[in-house]
Design a protein around this motif. Structure first.
Motif, PDB file in Angstrom:
ATOM      1  N   ILE A 294       0.831  -1.206   0.000  1.00 52.18           N
ATOM      2  CA  ILE A 294       0.000   0.000   0.000  1.00 52.18           C
ATOM      3  C   ILE A 294       0.862   1.251   0.000  1.00 52.18           C
ATOM      4  O   ILE A 294       0.583   2.223  -0.721  1.00 52.18           O
ATOM      5  N   LEU A 295       1.939   1.256   0.784  1.00 51.25           N
ATOM      6  CA  LEU A 295       2.819   2.426   0.819  1.00 51.25           C
ATOM      7  C   LEU A 295       3.497   2.651  -0.531  1.00 51.25           C
ATOM      8  O   LEU A 295       3.662   3.794  -0.977  1.00 51.25           O
ATOM      9  N   ILE A 296       3.894   1.562  -1.184  1.00 52.04           N
ATOM     10  CA  ILE A 296       4.502   1.688  -2.522  1.00 52.04           C
ATOM     11  C   ILE A 296       3.493   2.276  -3.508  1.00 52.04           C
ATOM     12  O   ILE A 296       3.815   3.189  -4.283  1.00 52.04           O
ATOM     13  N   MET A 297       2.273   1.771  -3.472  1.00 57.72           N
ATOM     14  CA  MET A 297       1.259   2.260  -4.393  1.00 57.72           C
ATOM     15  C   MET A 297       0.780   3.667  -4.035  1.00 57.72           C
ATOM     16  O   MET A 297       0.301   4.398  -4.915  1.00 57.72           O
ATOM     17  N   ASN A 298       0.909   4.073  -2.775  1.00 54.96           N
ATOM     18  CA  ASN A 298       0.614   5.456  -2.394  1.00 54.96           C
ATOM     19  C   ASN A 298       1.468   6.425  -3.207  1.00 54.96           C
ATOM     20  O   ASN A 298       1.001   7.492  -3.620  1.00 54.96           O
ATOM     21  N   ALA A 299       2.724   6.046  -3.422  1.00 54.48           N
ATOM     22  CA  ALA A 299       3.634   6.908  -4.181  1.00 54.48           C
ATOM     23  C   ALA A 299       3.235   7.002  -5.649  1.00 54.48           C
ATOM     24  O   ALA A 299       3.526   7.996  -6.325  1.00 54.48           O
ATOM     25  N   VAL A 300       2.559   5.968  -6.147  1.00 52.39           N
ATOM     26  CA  VAL A 300       2.168   5.924  -7.552  1.00 52.39           C
ATOM     27  C   VAL A 300       0.799   6.549  -7.777  1.00 52.39           C
ATOM     28  O   VAL A 300       0.457   6.945  -8.900  1.00 52.39           O
ATOM     29  N   ALA A 301       0.014   6.679  -6.715  1.00 50.67           N
ATOM     30  CA  ALA A 301      -1.381   7.122  -6.832  1.00 50.67           C
ATOM     31  C   ALA A 301      -1.570   8.419  -7.612  1.00 50.67           C
ATOM     32  O   ALA A 301      -2.489   8.507  -8.446  1.00 50.67           O
ATOM     33  N   PRO A 302      -0.743   9.456  -7.395  1.00 50.43           N
ATOM     34  CA  PRO A 302      -0.962  10.690  -8.170  1.00 50.43           C
ATOM     35  C   PRO A 302      -0.880  10.479  -9.670  1.00 50.43           C
ATOM     36  O   PRO A 302      -1.591  11.145 -10.438  1.00 50.43           O
ATOM     37  N   PHE A 303      -0.022   9.572 -10.117  1.00 51.56           N
ATOM     38  CA  PHE A 303       0.119   9.319 -11.544  1.00 51.56           C
ATOM     39  C   PHE A 303      -1.068   8.523 -12.093  1.00 51.56           C
ATOM     40  O   PHE A 303      -1.409   8.631 -13.274  1.00 51.56           O
ATOM     41  N   LEU A 304      -1.687   7.715 -11.234  1.00 51.39           N
ATOM     42  CA  LEU A 304      -2.828   6.924 -11.679  1.00 51.39           C
ATOM     43  C   LEU A 304      -4.055   7.788 -11.943  1.00 51.39           C
ATOM     44  O   LEU A 304      -4.979   7.360 -12.638  1.00 51.39           O
ATOM     45  N   ASN A 305      -4.068   8.979 -11.384  1.00 57.33           N
ATOM     46  CA  ASN A 305      -5.192   9.883 -11.641  1.00 57.33           C
ATOM     47  C   ASN A 305      -5.246  10.344 -13.088  1.00 57.33           C
ATOM     48  O   ASN A 305      -6.273  10.856 -13.544  1.00 57.33           O
ATOM     49  N   SER A 306      -4.139  10.169 -13.805  1.00 54.73           N
ATOM     50  CA  SER A 306      -4.117  10.564 -15.215  1.00 54.73           C
ATOM     51  C   SER A 306      -4.763   9.519 -16.111  1.00 54.73           C
ATOM     52  O   SER A 306      -4.945   9.754 -17.300  1.00 54.73           O
TER      53      SER A 306
END
Length: 320
Positions: A294-306
């Motif tokens: 979850i912490l790793i994917m937290n870092a990726v979350a802003p990019f997934l909004n695209s």
């Protein structure tokens, strides 16, 4: 006038305080069950964590001359979540340190509620886990901080060591929660009840949790398929009722501030959390992988909004 701010946003007349109150209500079954299962050490951990998170948020906002917002109850939610992902009997001073990291480092320094990149409770737990692995369960079977017999080797540790054979009686016991583990993670039944409550109240979205759980099940099945079909589906079933998968899927991947805001983004977010969890469980040095995934994917979350971003101000095709 359009009001722009970081998440969590106001939706359907719900304020941040009301949302947090709903989450607190959803966390109460796990809290009560944890105290019943593990006794007074669990209660002390919960009280210490919640109190510390509220105090640290208040002091940080006071010292930095920010508006005091502890009344929105977000620090209470963080404190409850941090306590519930800790083993019972963990020393009080460790809990206080974890709360400080959660509220000051992971939340306050990033700008406060809605501006944090990483889930505060999981960040605090990760710091505790890395700094005090013996107390936090990295070597759970030899945990000298255990509160009672329930805090012996957890089911995940037994699975990793080949000491847990599948049976429907075992599956049912794990589903109900009468086993070793963190305070709020053991009873999958209670977590499912909380999940249904949050869905009905429109507090959380189903996409990330379902994607995470399905991905873990399918991945564990495929990883174990060379051992035979029976071993594959039995291990996959056990993966659903052990460790912090259910708790993380219900309460952590649905966090407003640290998860994507788009539907496709949430599906990918859940898939990533599930895949990393399964990889760590199957091939990593630790039996559990939910926290790190979850912490790793937290870092990726802003990019997934695209992924398929929503164009505000434009109607859908057909004028609807």
């Amino acid at each position: 006038m359009v009001h722009l701010s970081s998440s969590p946003h106001f939706s359907m007349g719900l304020s941040t305080k009301k949302i947090m109150m709903a989450v607190i209500i959803a966390l109460l079954p796990q809290t009560v069950a944890g105290v019943i299962f593990f006794g007074l050490p669990a209660l002390l951990t919960v009280i210490t964590s919640v109190t510390s998170c509220v105090v640290f948020e208040y002091l940080f906002q006071k010292l930095t001359k920010q508006r005091i917002v502890v009344g929105n109850l977000s620090s209470v939610v963080s404190g409850l979540m941090l306590a519930l992902v800790c083993p019972p009997g963990v020393p009080v001073w460790m809990v206080i340190i974890g709360a400080a990291v959660a509220m000051v480092v992971a939340k306050g320094l990033f700008g406060g509620i809605g501006a944090n990149t990483f889930n505060p409770a999981l960040t605090g737990r990760a710091f505790m886990f890395i700094s005090f692995p013996g107390a936090m369960g990295a070597v759970w079977a030899n945990n000298k901080y255990a509160a009672d017999a329930l805090t012996g080797a957890t089911p995940l540790v037994k699975i990793a060591g080949g000491a847990l054979d599948f049976s429907w009686d075992t599956f049912w016991e794990l589903f109900m929660g009468r086993n070793g583990g963190c305070i709020g993670e053991t009873s999958v039944l209670l977590i499912l009840i909380s999940f249904a409550f949050l869905l009905v109240m429109h507090i959380i979205d189903w996409r990330a949790p379902v994607a995470m759980v399905v991905t873990v099940f399918v991945s564990i099945f495929l990883f174990n398929l060379p051992q035979g079909f029976d071993a594959a589906w039995q291990n996959a079933l056990l993966s659903l009722v052990t460790g912090g998968l259910a708790f993380g899927a219900c309460f952590m991947v649905t966090d407003y501030a640290t998860a994507p805001v788009t539907g496709p983004g949430r599906l990918v977010f859940g898939f990533g959390c599930g895949l990393i969890t399964a990889l760590i469980r199957q091939f990593g040095g630790y039996p559990e992988g939910v926290m790190f995934s979850i912490l790793i994917m937290n870092a990726v979350a802003p990019f997934l909004n695209s992924l398929k971003p929503r164009m505000y101000g434009y109607a859908k095709k057909g004028g609807k």
